[in-house]
Design a protein around this motif. Sequence first.
Motif, mmCIF file in Angstrom:
data_model
loop_
_atom_site.group_PDB
_atom_site.id
_atom_site.type_symbol
_atom_site.label_atom_id
_atom_site.label_comp_id
_atom_site.label_asym_id
_atom_site.label_seq_id
_atom_site.Cartn_x
_atom_site.Cartn_y
_atom_site.Cartn_z
ATOM 1 N N PRO A 157 10.895 -11.567 17.627
ATOM 2 C CA PRO A 157 11.894 -11.976 16.628
ATOM 3 C C PRO A 157 11.822 -13.468 16.279
ATOM 4 N N ASP A 158 11.399 -14.285 17.261
ATOM 5 C CA ASP A 158 11.283 -15.720 16.960
ATOM 6 C C ASP A 158 9.819 -16.165 16.983
ATOM 7 N N PHE A 159 8.918 -15.187 16.889
ATOM 8 C CA PHE A 159 7.473 -15.458 16.928
ATOM 9 C C PHE A 159 7.101 -16.264 18.180
ATOM 10 N N GLY A 160 7.911 -16.077 19.234
ATOM 11 C CA GLY A 160 7.636 -16.794 20.487
ATOM 12 C C GLY A 160 7.639 -18.299 20.299
ATOM 13 N N GLY A 161 8.360 -18.754 19.275
ATOM 14 C CA GLY A 161 8.408 -20.186 19.008
ATOM 15 C C GLY A 161 7.233 -20.688 18.184
ATOM 16 N N MET A 162 6.276 -19.800 17.896
ATOM 17 C CA MET A 162 5.147 -20.251 17.066
ATOM 18 C C MET A 162 5.593 -20.343 15.602
ATOM 19 N N HIS A 163 4.905 -21.150 14.861
ATOM 20 C CA HIS A 163 5.145 -21.257 13.417
ATOM 21 C C HIS A 163 3.991 -20.500 12.763
ATOM 22 N N PRO A 164 4.245 -19.254 12.351
ATOM 23 C CA PRO A 164 3.120 -18.395 11.959
ATOM 24 C C PRO A 164 2.592 -18.703 10.563
ATOM 25 N N ASP A 165 2.076 -19.897 10.433
ATOM 26 C CA ASP A 165 1.479 -20.348 9.174
ATOM 27 C C ASP A 165 0.019 -20.646 9.501
ATOM 28 N N PRO A 166 -0.897 -19.788 9.075
ATOM 29 C CA PRO A 166 -2.284 -19.913 9.536
ATOM 30 C C PRO A 166 -3.021 -21.055 8.844
ATOM 31 N N HIS A 196 0.830 -1.218 0.000
ATOM 32 C CA HIS A 196 0.000 0.000 0.000
ATOM 33 C C HIS A 196 0.859 1.260 0.000
ATOM 34 N N LEU A 197 1.918 1.281 0.831
ATOM 35 C CA LEU A 197 2.765 2.480 0.902
ATOM 36 C C LEU A 197 3.462 2.749 -0.434
ATOM 37 N N ILE A 198 3.884 1.681 -1.098
ATOM 38 C CA ILE A 198 4.526 1.853 -2.415
ATOM 39 C C ILE A 198 3.566 2.567 -3.366
ATOM 40 N N ARG A 199 2.306 2.178 -3.316
ATOM 41 C CA ARG A 199 1.301 2.753 -4.225
ATOM 42 C C ARG A 199 0.898 4.162 -3.770
ATOM 43 N N LEU A 200 0.695 4.312 -2.458
ATOM 44 C CA LEU A 200 0.237 5.592 -1.908
ATOM 45 C C LEU A 200 1.239 6.698 -2.224
ATOM 46 N N HIS A 201 2.523 6.394 -2.062
ATOM 47 C CA HIS A 201 3.557 7.411 -2.272
ATOM 48 C C HIS A 201 4.150 7.354 -3.679
ATOM 49 N N GLU A 202 3.568 6.518 -4.521
ATOM 50 C CA GLU A 202 4.039 6.364 -5.900
ATOM 51 C C GLU A 202 5.564 6.238 -5.946
ATOM 52 N N THR A 203 6.083 5.333 -5.148
ATOM 53 C CA THR A 203 7.535 5.150 -5.093
ATOM 54 C C THR A 203 8.000 4.269 -6.250
ATOM 55 N N ASP A 204 9.302 4.067 -6.289
ATOM 56 C CA ASP A 204 9.888 3.226 -7.342
ATOM 57 C C ASP A 204 9.927 1.760 -6.933
ATOM 58 N N GLY A 205 9.214 1.424 -5.880
ATOM 59 C CA GLY A 205 9.159 0.041 -5.431
ATOM 60 C C GLY A 205 9.474 -0.049 -3.960
ATOM 61 N N GLY A 206 9.807 -1.241 -3.517
ATOM 62 C CA GLY A 206 10.096 -1.420 -2.098
ATOM 63 C C GLY A 206 10.807 -2.734 -1.836
ATOM 64 N N ILE A 207 11.417 -2.798 -0.670
ATOM 65 C CA ILE A 207 12.080 -4.038 -0.246
ATOM 66 C C ILE A 207 11.380 -4.531 1.012
ATOM 67 N N ILE A 208 10.936 -5.781 0.959
ATOM 68 C CA ILE A 208 10.229 -6.383 2.094
ATOM 69 C C ILE A 208 11.080 -7.511 2.653
ATOM 70 N N LEU A 209 11.293 -7.454 3.968
ATOM 71 C CA LEU A 209 12.115 -8.461 4.636
ATOM 72 C C LEU A 209 11.189 -9.445 5.334
ATOM 73 N N SER A 210 11.142 -10.643 4.833
ATOM 74 C CA SER A 210 10.260 -11.638 5.436
ATOM 75 C C SER A 210 10.519 -13.001 4.837
ATOM 76 N N ALA A 211 10.326 -14.040 5.642
ATOM 77 C CA ALA A 211 10.214 -15.381 5.085
ATOM 78 C C ALA A 211 8.782 -15.866 5.322
ATOM 79 N N SER A 212 7.886 -14.863 5.460
ATOM 80 C CA SER A 212 6.452 -15.113 5.462
ATOM 81 C C SER A 212 6.003 -16.155 6.469
ATOM 82 N N HIS A 213 5.498 -17.275 5.991
ATOM 83 C CA HIS A 213 4.914 -18.276 6.880
ATOM 84 C C HIS A 213 5.968 -19.214 7.472
ATOM 85 N N ASN A 214 7.252 -19.013 7.140
ATOM 86 C CA ASN A 214 8.296 -19.877 7.700
ATOM 87 C C ASN A 214 8.646 -19.398 9.113
ATOM 88 N N PRO A 215 9.046 -20.310 9.999
ATOM 89 C CA PRO A 215 9.410 -19.894 11.358
ATOM 90 C C PRO A 215 10.575 -18.901 11.359
#
Length: 541
Positions: free
Chosen positions: A241-250, A95-114
């Motif tokens: 930082p460690d998701f409290g040991g949870m595996h955040p895969d819904p 949303h922020l990339i679109r709202l501010h009409e930026t040249d893109g963005g970098i997202i740091l995540s391994a998403s659903h991985n622990p």
Amino acid sequence: MTTIPTTPIDGQKPGTSGLRKKARVFMEPHYLENFVQAIFDGIGGIAGKTLVLGGDGRFHNDVAVRTILRMAAANGAAKMIVGQGGLLSTPAASHLIRLHETDGGIILSASHNPGGIDEDFGIKFNTPNGGPAPESVTDAIYARTKTIDSYQILEGDAPDIDAIGNSTLGDMAVEIVDPVTDYADLMEELFDFAAIRALFADNFTMQFDAMNAITGPYGREILEDRLGAPKGTVVHDTPLPDFGGMHPDPNPTWAHELMDVMFADDGPDFGAASDGDGDRNMIVGRRCYVSPSDSLALIAAHATVAPGYKKGLSGVARSMPTSAAVDRVAAALDLPCFETPTGWKFFGNLMDDGQVALCGEESFGTGSDHIREKDGLWAVLMWLNIIAATGQGVAELLKAHWATYGRNYYSRHDFEAIPTDQADVVFDGLRDRLGDLVGQSFGDLTVSAADEFSYNDPVDGSVSHQQGLRVMFEDGARFVLRKSGTGTTGATLRLYLEILEDDPELLDQDAQDALANVIAAAHTILGFEAAIGRTTPDVVT
Ligand code: VG1
Ligand code: CO
């Protein structure tokens, strides 16, 4: 500014959604830096450009944000817009990339991985439309990782990322923004907050499990503060930082605490969970699990109750392994319906071109053209809006949906962390036999077609090959086999199973029972037992 000599590092090939490796790999000398410089070079340099930056808060997020800021400054970027504390959910970043009409963005995540020092980290680049980079861009980034000989980095410290406000780093502007506000405002534009507020005021009960990942602050602000759900509706609401040991895969396996609450005698009316970076969603009613493919179909059928969609949907799209439930709704509503490969990046062109407004994947991903990523809280709010508008609960809505459209029984069986050579035996074995299968029978099921899925993008004409093996049976049943492109240990095989059921008497079965024949046929054809020594999946969704 310093130019640091480096040499190419093997294996920096982005997968289904960016580059994912163990955190310790990203902590090796030059590993992150090489890839970040390859992103900058792969998109033609970032001199004078503005990028959004943030991540899901997992281990190494803060260190990586500071490194990337120093590299962006050294590479001549005009400005970086960063979520406070280095935090941004994937949908909020889009949303922020679109709202501010930026040249893109970098997202740091391994998403659903622990997450954690011994778990996973990831990084991906999103293009100016807010969406994950298409293959043409990730190919250019990967090519650059193979030739890189230096990277640029500014000496000295990055500015404080914990305080909202403007500062500079070298000649580059740095703006630290609240990660939640703009996103919450967008949700308020799309959905009937007054109706949902009335629902909660009327003692409608809900539990939202943020799984100690990024959606905690978003859930609190939107559900509790803006919509009036009682405090405590959002659980596991602090990103750790460690998701409290949870595996955040819904899914029912990893979000089992929520499943227990929802299947208890006095459980809430509505339950939902999201993943590490906030783009996935699981929807659960009281004693009623909603398969993501059904969720997509039901949203397609009801979306016009939400103010942001009252004009109707231009079209819908689903990934190939996602069930055809949404196709039935599209046919009934006369909407164009597209089938794309797995991964949200394939929806971007269709949305940019105005051909589709709603997209979904069987992997707990649903979203619309309000941004260019799937969006967990968006799906939750859409369900709440539908419940508020219809006065029906989750189970009632689903039953009525199946009665109208028939039911696509569906399940995905994951076989995780298989030695790569063993996974190849199964996968290549099926690929080699696709042609021979047609006409063969397995129990009651006769194969009508079998192929390897290729996608021709109707907008830019690009072709993506090798996007999954499909075996179709005569009565509309099918199974699909794919190799995961997001795992970091060995190979994960995903077996997707589906049958169509129109008989009104047979709409209320357990999905695994209803799928028993196609499961048996798939196992006979694939020979899991012989190849990998087991037939029981690690995760069933
Ligand atoms: C998985 C899912 C896919 C999803 C991708 C990224 O990919 O199957 O549907 O788009 O994860 O989601 P794969 O290649 O492992 O099957 V997320 O929330 O990890 O960004
Ligand atoms: Co995700």
